[in-house]
Each structure stands twice: as structure tokens, then as C-alpha cells.
Design a protein around this motif. Structure first.
Motif, PDB file in Angstrom:
ATOM      1  N   CYS A 156       9.013  -4.616   0.687  1.00 14.20           N
ATOM      2  CA  CYS A 156       9.378  -3.237   1.035  1.00 14.20           C
ATOM      3  C   CYS A 156      10.837  -3.169   1.482  1.00 14.20           C
ATOM      4  CB  CYS A 156       8.478  -2.701   2.150  1.00 14.20           C
ATOM      5  SG  CYS A 156       6.786  -2.346   1.659  1.00 14.20           S
ATOM      6  N   ASN A 171      10.876   1.515  -8.078  1.00 13.23           N
ATOM      7  CA  ASN A 171      10.174   0.490  -7.294  1.00 13.23           C
ATOM      8  C   ASN A 171      10.057  -0.847  -8.035  1.00 13.23           C
ATOM      9  OD1 ASN A 171       9.799   2.250  -5.147  1.00 13.23           O
ATOM     10  ND2 ASN A 171       7.919   3.075  -6.049  1.00 13.23           N
ATOM     11  N   GLY A 204      -3.630  -5.267  -6.707  1.00 12.95           N
ATOM     12  CA  GLY A 204      -2.980  -4.281  -7.576  1.00 12.95           C
ATOM     13  C   GLY A 204      -1.717  -3.697  -6.985  1.00 12.95           C
ATOM     14  N   LEU A 205      -1.117  -4.376  -6.021  1.00 20.67           N
ATOM     15  CA  LEU A 205       0.048  -3.809  -5.345  1.00 20.67           C
ATOM     16  C   LEU A 205       1.352  -4.146  -6.052  1.00 20.67           C
ATOM     17  CD1 LEU A 205      -0.940  -4.463  -1.626  1.00 20.67           C
ATOM     18  CD2 LEU A 205      -1.372  -2.468  -3.050  1.00 20.67           C
ATOM     19  N   PHE A 216       3.556  -1.605  -7.744  1.00 18.26           N
ATOM     20  CA  PHE A 216       2.694  -0.627  -8.397  1.00 18.26           C
ATOM     21  C   PHE A 216       2.257   0.463  -7.440  1.00 18.26           C
ATOM     22  CE2 PHE A 216       1.595  -4.442 -11.109  1.00 18.26           C
ATOM     23  CZ  PHE A 216       2.362  -4.018 -12.180  1.00 18.26           C
ATOM     24  N   ASN A 217       2.083   0.086  -6.191  1.00 23.70           N
ATOM     25  CA  ASN A 217       1.524   1.036  -5.223  1.00 23.70           C
ATOM     26  C   ASN A 217       2.286   0.888  -3.908  1.00 23.70           C
ATOM     27  OD1 ASN A 217       0.012   2.554  -3.463  1.00 23.70           O
ATOM     28  ND2 ASN A 217      -1.953   1.945  -4.371  1.00 23.70           N
ATOM     29  N   LEU A 218       3.393   1.628  -3.833  1.00 29.52           N
ATOM     30  CA  LEU A 218       4.289   1.484  -2.680  1.00 29.52           C
ATOM     31  C   LEU A 218       3.609   1.915  -1.386  1.00 29.52           C
ATOM     32  CD1 LEU A 218       7.034   0.715  -1.613  1.00 29.52           C
ATOM     33  CD2 LEU A 218       7.852   3.005  -2.156  1.00 29.52           C
ATOM     34  N   VAL A 219       2.833   2.983  -1.468  1.00 29.87           N
ATOM     35  CA  VAL A 219       2.157   3.479  -0.269  1.00 29.87           C
ATOM     36  C   VAL A 219       1.238   2.414   0.314  1.00 29.87           C
ATOM     37  CG1 VAL A 219       0.529   5.196   0.611  1.00 29.87           C
ATOM     38  CG2 VAL A 219       2.299   5.878  -1.016  1.00 29.87           C
ATOM     39  N   ALA A 220       0.453   1.806  -0.572  1.00 30.45           N
ATOM     40  CA  ALA A 220      -0.483   0.773  -0.103  1.00 30.45           C
ATOM     41  C   ALA A 220       0.267  -0.460   0.379  1.00 30.45           C
ATOM     42  CB  ALA A 220      -1.454   0.401  -1.228  1.00 30.45           C
ATOM     43  N   LEU A 221       1.352  -0.807  -0.311  1.00 29.04           N
ATOM     44  CA  LEU A 221       2.138  -1.981   0.095  1.00 29.04           C
ATOM     45  C   LEU A 221       2.715  -1.771   1.485  1.00 29.04           C
ATOM     46  CD1 LEU A 221       3.069  -4.740  -1.110  1.00 29.04           C
ATOM     47  CD2 LEU A 221       5.244  -3.624  -1.622  1.00 29.04           C
ATOM     48  N   ARG A 223       1.490   0.111   3.742  1.00 33.43           N
ATOM     49  CA  ARG A 223       0.412   0.100   4.722  1.00 33.43           C
ATOM     50  C   ARG A 223       0.029  -1.340   5.069  1.00 33.43           C
ATOM     51  NH1 ARG A 223      -2.904   3.687   2.451  1.00 33.43           N
ATOM     52  NH2 ARG A 223      -3.843   2.019   1.225  1.00 33.43           N
TER      53      ARG A 223
END
Lengths: 239, 239
Positions: A156, A171, A204-205, A216-221, A223
Motif C-alpha cells: 500500500c 494500482n 485475491g488481493l 486487485f482489491n485495494l480496499v481489502a488490501l 484493510r
DNA sequence: CGCGGTGTTGAGACCTGTCAAGACGTGTGG
DNA sequence: CCACACGTCTTGACAGGTCTCAACACCGCG
């Protein structure tokens, strides 16, 4: 050429045309250093600082037993050893992770530049303080985050820092470190880095292949990382 | 009153009578804060910096989940948030570990003082860079040293830093932290701090009772820690 | 073609964390 | 003056995250 550096400064404060002229006149020469070299050895008296124009470098400290800890990663636009201006010699090594192009800035010029422009002085002082803030965040990672969180946090951070200088888009960015080197940043062994990377992939991040990182999934990363970019001080402030 | 501060500065560089006069005129008022308070909350805009005259403070960062990591400990003579002069707001909290007496230094005065004395500017810039060097050493501890080595290293560091201001003699000094707080510095749980302390005692290296630390065998403690004080930059340099 | 660096996987050990309980000292209020 | 609450320190049993050691696959390069 030192555009990345100016972009980085301007992300934090205004840089007047006069200050920009002074900054451009700081550089005495440009050099290249191949990958995996010790550019600056700790304890050596220094007369110059170095501005990274291209490539990746790191601040590394070694234990007598040989284990290495990286305290900060540097990318284009970073003044990798601006702190040597006041410290005279460093407590850590500065190493190249890739081939690097560097602008040499004699301390003499920094001295006269800072005596001419108080605002520029505060700006460069600020930059060393932001380096310290990054290192504090890494301390938090090392002390309190799990391997997964630590790695997610680093990805991040780099996404933001590389974004500022245009080296990350959608990203995704080039990430040249080996798993061993990544472990030296995160305080992990390369074996565990490997397994942690697989976990981030499995979730899957991210993807990391051919030295390129894709989120792939900035929000989840974020978090997973507990990431809050405030410590990078990107809000532009007036002074 | 701010003698500890001047001692600390003079351990790193010469301070002219003129600079000393400027430094003494920085302080606008002196305040007291009881133990276990958050003196500065992260993210808050600041107009002053604070010089610790007496007591112990810490730079702390918290995870959303509540775990706390301390990035640096502060003792008398430390400018606990000098970096707020350029950063404007902090990325971490500053908390009191004991009752504290603090000198307030308005940023306005720092601004005019640094514009008057380039040497003083470099000296204070140096001090923020030494804070960063301490934090780097802590990163090395957190990333690569065992619990035993980490704790031994912290005790060695404090012995040197307190020695500079006359608060450590014969390798013994007052150490007011609880085991929980010590764990927050070392990235350990209080349970493991307890066991690690016992191990250091069993090895005959230290005693810690009634909030006072005694080092019985400094050579052996340094060896366990892998301690080299170079990162504290105590050799006096001329400029 | 061989070699060194890199990435991957497995089995087991070890360090540190978690949960729980109790001892001890100190301050406070009844 | 006692009872009690609270923070701190201590200990035990167990869990789990990360490391160690080892082996092997892959690949670019000399």
C-alpha cells in the motif's frame, strides 16, 4: 530529470520558481551505480548527498551475526541521504536494489542554499522528518503487525509513494525486489515471505509476477494492512 | 532548568554563547502533565513544540485493533516534538509515562531563531535526524533481534542517553516503565517481557527492582544486545 | 551444459503469544 | 482500621506464527 524530486516536494509544499532554480543548481554531477552495491557505507565521513533519479535503493542495517534489516526503501525522487548533511556520516548503509542513476549534491551547496532560503531549509528539513515518519510506520509494522499485514502495508505504501511520481497507475507498479530482499524489509525469512505472498494471492488481493505488482482489491488490501496514508504527509501545506 | 537540553546538544556540537542565548529565549512557558496522559494526539495541528525538562515520555502509534507500539522513549533534555515544527501535525501520539515538566516553545520563535542562526538550524535539524537514527536502531531490534537482545539493547541505549544528562551513574538508573509499557517498546507481550527480564536476571546481567535498573555486567549486556553506540552520534563534531 | 540465483514445498522445532489464575502491594472508602 | 478494588508482577499450560533445514524446480547466463 529531477522532475520526480520536484513532484515529491510539491506534493508536500509549494516550491517557488526561485527555490526551484536553487534546487536545480544543487546538482554537481550525475552518476550510475549497478544493482546490489553498497553505495554508502555506514560510518564513512561524507561530503555529498545523493538524489535518486532512477532505480530502487534501501537503507540497511546489519547485525554482527549477518542478519539484515532494511529501514526504508527509496525510489526515484528521494534524497536518499539528505540526513548526512547534518549527520556527517550515517548509522546505516545505503544499498542499490537495481541499477541506479543518482544526482550528486555537495554539502557545500546545500549549506549555502539553505542559508539563502529559509523556506527551502524548512522544506528539506520536512523531507527528513517524513523519512522518519515512514520509518516509524515500519516500526509499527515490525512490532505489531502480522506477516500478512506487514506485507500488505508495504504494498500500500509503495502504491502511494510511486503514484506521487507517476510510477504507479491503476494500482500496479514495477516491483524489483527478490523475496529475500522483501524479507529484509519485513523482518521475515524468505521462506515465510514466499508463503505470505501465496496467502495474499490466494485471497485475491494481489499478483506479483515478472517483477510487477498488481493490486486487485485495494480496499481489502488496505484493510488487511490497517493502512492510513496520513503518515506520508501528502496534504499540501502552506508555509 | 534546560541544562539537560544544552548538555545533550553539546554532546553533539559546540553551542556558542549567542546560540545558547537564543535557545533560552525560545521557551514561552513551563507546564506540568501527570503520568499516563496523551500530551499530543496525532493529526492535531500544532503551534508549539515541547522540550522535556523532567520525566519520561514516548512516541506511540496504535493499531486499529488497539495494540500499541512505542517508536522512541524520551527523557529530560529531549525536544519531544521538534519535528512538529516542519510537520505541523504528528503521525503519532506523544504520551507521558511519568509526571512530566515541559517547556513550551512556540513555532513562531523557532522560525525566527532558525532564520537568525543557520548553525542553530543545522543543530536542531541534526537532533531530529538523531531521533530518526534511534528509531532505525529500534527497527533493527524489532525486525532482527530476539526478545532478549532487544531488551538488552534498550537498557544499553538508555544507559548511554541518561548518562549524557547525568541521570545514569555506575551503570544504574531510575527506570519508571511497567512491564506492559516495556512490552509496547519492544513489540512483546507483558508476559514475555516478564520472562525475558527473568532471563536477564538469571544471567546475572541486570537487576530491576523498585523502578530502578542496575547493570551488573555491561560488557556481557552489550554482547547480548549487539550494542554499538555509534547511532547516538555522541562524538562531538565541529561545524 | 553447468551454475548460481531465485522461487517453492515439506517436516519439524522453537520462540513468542494467549488464556487463565493467583500473589502482592497500594490506595481508598466505609 | 479493615475491606476491597485495582494495577502490577508472576506462573503454568497450551496454541500458533514464524524459523530452520533440506530438497527440488526453474531460469537466465556464461
Amino acid at each position: 530529470m529531477i522532475d520526480a524530486h520536484l513532484q515529491k516536494l510539491r506534493a508536500r509544499d509549494t516550491v517557488s520558481p526561485e527555490d526551484e532554480r536553487i534546487i536545480r543548481s544543487l546538482v554537481s554531477e550525475v552518476i550510475e551505480i549497478p544493482a546490489d552495491k553498497t553505495a554508502i557505507r555506514h560510518g564513512i565521513e561524507l561530503q555529498n548527498s545523493m538524489l535518486l533519479l532512477d532505480g530502487w535503493m534501501a537503507r540497511a542495517k546489519d547485525l554482527p551475526t549477518g542478519e539484515r534489516q532494511v529501514a526504508e526503501l527509496h525510489v526515484a525522487g528521494d534524497f536518499v541521504d539528505l540526513h548526512s548533511f547534518t549527520l556527517k556520516s550515517l548509522d546505516h548503509d545505503v544499498i542499490t536494489m537495481t541499477n541506479c542513476r543518482l544526482a550528486i549534491v555537495p554539502h557545500e551547496r546545500l549549506k549555502s542554499a539553505t542559508e539563502r532560503s529559509p523556506h527551502l531549509t524548512r522544506l528539506y528539513w520536512l523531507m527528513t522528518n517524513i523519512d522518519a515518519a515512514i520509518q516509524r510506520e515500519w516500526s509499527l509494522s515490525l512490532g505489531r503487525r502480522s506477516a500478512l499485514g506487514r506485507m500488505a502495508h508495504l504494498f500500500c505504501e509503495l502504491n502511494v509513494r510511486l503514484g506521487v511520481i507517476g510510477l504507479s497507475s491503476d494500482n500496479a507498479y514495477d516491483f524489483p525486489l527478490t523475496q529475500v530482499e522483501l524479507g529484509e524489509c519485513l523482518g521475515l525469512t524468505s521462506v515465510h515471505v514466499n508463503r505470505t505472498l501465496q496467502e495474499l494471492r490466494r485471497l485475491g488481493l494481489i499478483a506479483l509476477e515478472n517483477r510487477r505488482l498488481t493490486i486487485f482489491n485495494l480496499v481489502a488490501l488496505k484493510r488487511v494492512a490497517g493502512f492510513d496514508p496520513a503518515y506520508l504527509y501528502l496534504g499540501r501545506r502552506v508555509d
